[in-house]
Design an enzyme around this catalytic site. Structure first.
Site, PDB file in Angstrom:
ATOM      1  N   GLU A  74       0.852  -1.181   0.000  1.00 44.74           N
ATOM      2  CA  GLU A  74       0.000   0.000   0.000  1.00 44.74           C
ATOM      3  C   GLU A  74       0.887   1.229   0.000  1.00 44.74           C
ATOM      4  OE1 GLU A  74      -4.154   1.029   2.321  1.00 44.74           O
ATOM      5  OE2 GLU A  74      -3.104  -0.845   2.741  1.00 44.74           O
ATOM      6  N   GLY A  75       0.688   2.097  -0.981  1.00 46.31           N
ATOM      7  CA  GLY A  75       1.507   3.297  -1.074  1.00 46.31           C
ATOM      8  C   GLY A  75       0.659   4.547  -0.958  1.00 46.31           C
ATOM      9  N   TYR A  77      -0.479   6.430  -3.232  1.00 45.49           N
ATOM     10  CA  TYR A  77      -1.568   6.600  -4.201  1.00 45.49           C
ATOM     11  C   TYR A  77      -1.977   5.298  -4.869  1.00 45.49           C
ATOM     12  CZ  TYR A  77       1.762   6.486  -8.131  1.00 45.49           C
ATOM     13  OH  TYR A  77       2.705   6.112  -9.058  1.00 45.49           O
ATOM     14  N   LYS A  95      -2.252  -3.557  -9.384  1.00 46.78           N
ATOM     15  CA  LYS A  95      -2.103  -2.264  -8.710  1.00 46.78           C
ATOM     16  C   LYS A  95      -3.332  -1.416  -9.003  1.00 46.78           C
ATOM     17  CE  LYS A  95       1.271   1.491  -8.167  1.00 46.78           C
ATOM     18  NZ  LYS A  95       2.601   1.967  -8.569  1.00 46.78           N
ATOM     19  N   ASP A 190      13.910   8.727  -7.762  1.00 45.56           N
ATOM     20  CA  ASP A 190      13.387   8.279  -6.466  1.00 45.56           C
ATOM     21  C   ASP A 190      13.854   6.860  -6.146  1.00 45.56           C
ATOM     22  OD1 ASP A 190      12.003   8.501  -4.084  1.00 45.56           O
ATOM     23  OD2 ASP A 190      10.064   7.931  -4.942  1.00 45.56           O
TER      24      ASP A 190
END
EC number: 2.7.11.24
Length: 415
Positions: A74-75, A77, A95, A190
């Site tokens: 779970e991120g 967005y 996703k 990132d």
């Protein structure tokens, strides 16, 4: 009517009542069964997945070709579930992204979608399929079907000491993916352990391209930082010191931070804030020399560096050294010795001046990676078209509805 007849009638009446009750119970059971089947069918249709740690349900409105198993990630967005593609019995990751509340999430999703479709590389996560909406009106969420990777490097580092062989192989695969990305004129921006996915074969794939950009000319870098929310601990110093130009060297710095973390079992520069982050870097790398100091274009950044106490460089061999009497292994995560070649590569990855930092191509040739390096099996990628990130240049003028249309168009294109 005699008593016998009366009893007979009573018995018949009781039998009728019992039959009616049995019928009613059977009907109720059948109804309950139908409701359960309907609920199960609805759950299958929505592919509802529930985490073991939370009672909440997350609906996945995907094709019934997929059987949802469990939430695996779970991120900020998106939510990722493991699933089985029933026709092939292949395990996949699905996703789910709901980006339409904020334009920044739409932009991140659009970047990721376009880039993952562009790349076809063993060490970059790929899209196997996209769940296409019935029409634009019903387009409220995005489902990407991807390869299922069991874990990520962040979890692995936290739970075990990595062997030198593992470290070599993970760094090699990361650099191999970066070679393809940089050859396509793409900066990831990132890179961190949680964005390096792993499976049980130790295959590594880079994911999360939401902050990626093209390697742009100086004038195109205007606004480069406006949305820069990458994890601070892996950020190159030039990003914090607002250099005029950002290059592939920012990703190389992140690889250095990741290598150091694998060697020690903990982050090398875990800054509390912007100032502390720079200070931690300078405590290890030392105060920049005059050439590197004047390479910082921002006068304000130069003045800030000048205001800090002088720091002498600490060689990584000293920083990671174990005491021979085993009184301390705190810098090496319990490791009794570190390959000197790993430290030599680290010295070249973590150089303050981006112009002097080792390139991805040269890092791949470094003796530390000679077991895996094969110039004939380190492919490059096609360069992205010049208009690939045009939506980013116009992002201040684009509404969420505009971005939704762009995303819809991208999703409806063939893979």
């Amino acid at each position: 009517m005699n008593i016998d007849q009366h009893h007979q009638l009573q018995q018949q009446h009781q039998q009728q009542m019992l039959q009616q009750q049995a019928q009613a119970q059977a009907q109720a059971q059948a109804q309950a069964q139908q409701q359960q089947q309907a609920a199960a069918a609805a759950a299958a249709a929505n592919a509802a997945a529930t985490t073991s740690s939370s009672p909440r349900q997350v609906s996945f409105n995907v094709s019934d070709h997929y059987q949802i198993l469990e939430i695996v990630g779970e991120g900020a967005y998106g939510i990722v579930c493991s699933a089985i593609h029933k026709p092939s019995q292949q395990k996949v990751a699905i996703k789910k992204i709901e980006p339409f509340e904020r334009s920044m999430l739409c932009l991140r999703t659009l970047r990721e979608l376009k880039l993952l479709k562009h790349f076809n590389h063993e060490n970059i996560i790929s899209i196997l399929a996209i769940q296409r909406p019935i029409n634009y009106e019903s387009f409220n969420e995005i489902y990407l079907i991807q390869e299922l990777m069991e874990t990520d490097l962040h979890r692995v580092i936290r739970t075990q000491n990595l062997s030198d062989d593992h470290i070599q192989y993970f760094i090699y695969q990361t650099l191999r993916a970066l070679k393809a990305m940089h050859s396509a004129n793409v900066l990831h921006r990132d890179l961190k352990p949680s964005n390096l996915l792993l499976n049980s074969n130790c295959d590594l794939k880079i994911c999360d391209f939401g902050l990626a950009r093209s390697i742009a000319s100086q004038e195109d870098n205007y606004g480069f930082m406006t949305e820069y929310v990458a994890t601070r601990w892996y950020r190159a110093p030039e990003i914090m010191l607002t250099f005029q130009e950002y290059t592939t060297a920012i990703d190389v710095w992140s690889v250095g931070c990741i290598l150091a973390e694998m060697l020690s079992g903990r982050p090398l520069f875990p800054g509390r804030d912007y100032h502390n982050q720079l200070w931690l870097i300078m405590e290890v790398l030392g105060t920049p020399n005059m050439e590197d100091y004047y390479n910082i274009k921002s006068k304000r950044a130069r003045e800030y560096i000048r205001s800090l106490p002088f720091c002498k460089k600490i060689p990584f061999s000293e920083l990671f050294a174990n005491t021979n009497n085993n009184t301390s292994t705190s810098n090496t995560g319990g490791r009794t010795n570190i390959n000197p070649l790993a430290l030599d590569l680290l010295e070249k990855l973590l150089i303050f001046n981006p112009a002097k930092r080792i390139t991805v191509e040269d890092a791949l040739k470094h003796p530390y990676l000679q077991l895996y390096h094969d110039p004939n099996d380190e492919p490059i990628s096609d360069k992205i078209p010049e208009d690939f990130f045009d939506f980013d240049k116009m992002k201040d003028q684009l509404t969420i509805e505009d971005l939704k249309k762009l995303l819809y168009e991208e999703i409806m294109k063939p893979l």
